[in-house]
Design an enzyme around this catalytic site. Structure first.
Site, PDB file in Angstrom:
ATOM      1  CE  LYS A   1       4.623   8.449  33.265  1.00  0.00           C
ATOM      2  NZ  LYS A   1       3.526   9.425  33.259  1.00  0.00           N
TER       3      LYS A   1
HETATM    4  O1  G3P Z   1       0.061   9.697  30.209  1.00  0.00           O
HETATM    5  C1  G3P Z   1       0.606  10.947  29.914  1.00  0.00           C
HETATM    6  C2  G3P Z   1      -0.479  11.945  29.945  1.00  0.00           C
HETATM    7  O2  G3P Z   1      -0.769  12.325  31.256  1.00  0.00           O
HETATM    8  C3  G3P Z   1      -0.271  13.110  29.065  1.00  0.00           C
HETATM    9  O3  G3P Z   1      -1.523  13.403  28.586  1.00  0.00           O
HETATM   10  O4  G3P Z   1      -3.267  14.706  27.495  1.00  0.00           O
HETATM   11  O5  G3P Z   1      -1.298  15.868  28.599  1.00  0.00           O
HETATM   12  O6  G3P Z   1      -0.998  14.611  26.478  1.00  0.00           O
HETATM   13  P1  G3P Z   1      -1.777  14.737  27.736  1.00  0.00           P
END
Ligand code: G3P
Length: 215
Positions: free
Chosen positions: A83
């Site tokens: 990533k």
């Molecule tokens: O896939 C990326 C994710 O882990 C981020 O999620 O909820 O932190 O925006 P969030």
């Protein structure tokens, strides 16, 4: 649509794989920090549980360092996908990794033009963050639709991972658009199984089954 799990909690992954629905896993530093464990240990355990792309994020921000870090991560297991953050340095690093045949997932993608650049360099995956766009009053799924259209226009092989998924409607809309993959928190994965009418129906079937004479 492929389903990835967006978690670094090995127990969640162990539980989810029992359904035969998990095609891959995405992790990031924030998810791993929540476990209190070493990143490498977590990745090794995940690779033993899931036979599919396992995203591991580099934390360097300069392209040369990103590539060196990526090479080390890639040695952990053939399924490791690197990533890389969507920055100018990230694109440089990703171009290099593509040449080295190391799979790349470009992360923190928030615009169709960022995704166009990712598709042009030929990364395996691009991750638009839909929930974080919703958070700032944009419609995250519109970005996914734009990327799918652009990639279709040019026949890019890059697969779109709908990321930052917060609830089942994100998954539904991603599937309606035809996104290749959604990466789901364990909670959202489990919510997809549920419907109250199924629960009521099961209860009724079981009650009626008990009324059927046994002989
Ligand atoms: O896939 C990326 C994710 O882990 C981020 O999620 O909820 O932190 O925006 P969030």
């Amino acid at each position: 649509m492929k389903i990835f799990l967006d978690t670094a909690h090995v127990e969640e992954i162990r539980e989810a794989v029992t359904y035969g629905l998990v095609d891959g896993v995405t992790t990031n530093p924030s998810l791993v920090a929540k476990t209190g464990r070493k990143y490498v240990d977590v990745l090794k355990e995940i690779c033993a549980l899931v036979d599919g792309p396992i995203s591991a994020e580099v934390i360097s921000v300069e392209s040369g360092k990103m590539v060196e870090e990526a090479k080390k991560l890639a040695e952990i297991h053939p399924n490791i996908t690197i990533k890389i953050i969507m920055t100018e340095e990230g694109i440089k690093a990703a171009s290099e990794l593509v040449k080295l045949n190391i799979p790349v997932n470009m992360t923190l993608v928030f615009s169709p033009l960022q995704a166009l650049l990712c598709g042009k360099i030929g990364v395996d995956f691009v991750s638009p963050f839909v929930g974080r766009l919703d958070d700032i009053s944009n419609t995250g799924l519109n970005l996914v639709e734009d990327i799918m259209n652009i990639y279709g226009n040019y026949g890019f092989d890059t697969e779109v991972i709908v990321a930052s998924v917060r609830h089942p409607i994100h998954v539904l809309e991603a599937a309606q658009i035809g996104a290749h993959i959604s990466t789901l928190p364990h909670k959202v994965f489990k919510q997809m199984f549920q419907h109250p009418l199924t629960d009521i129906g099961v209860k009724k079937f079981l009650e009626d089954a008990a009324k059927i004479p046994k002989s």
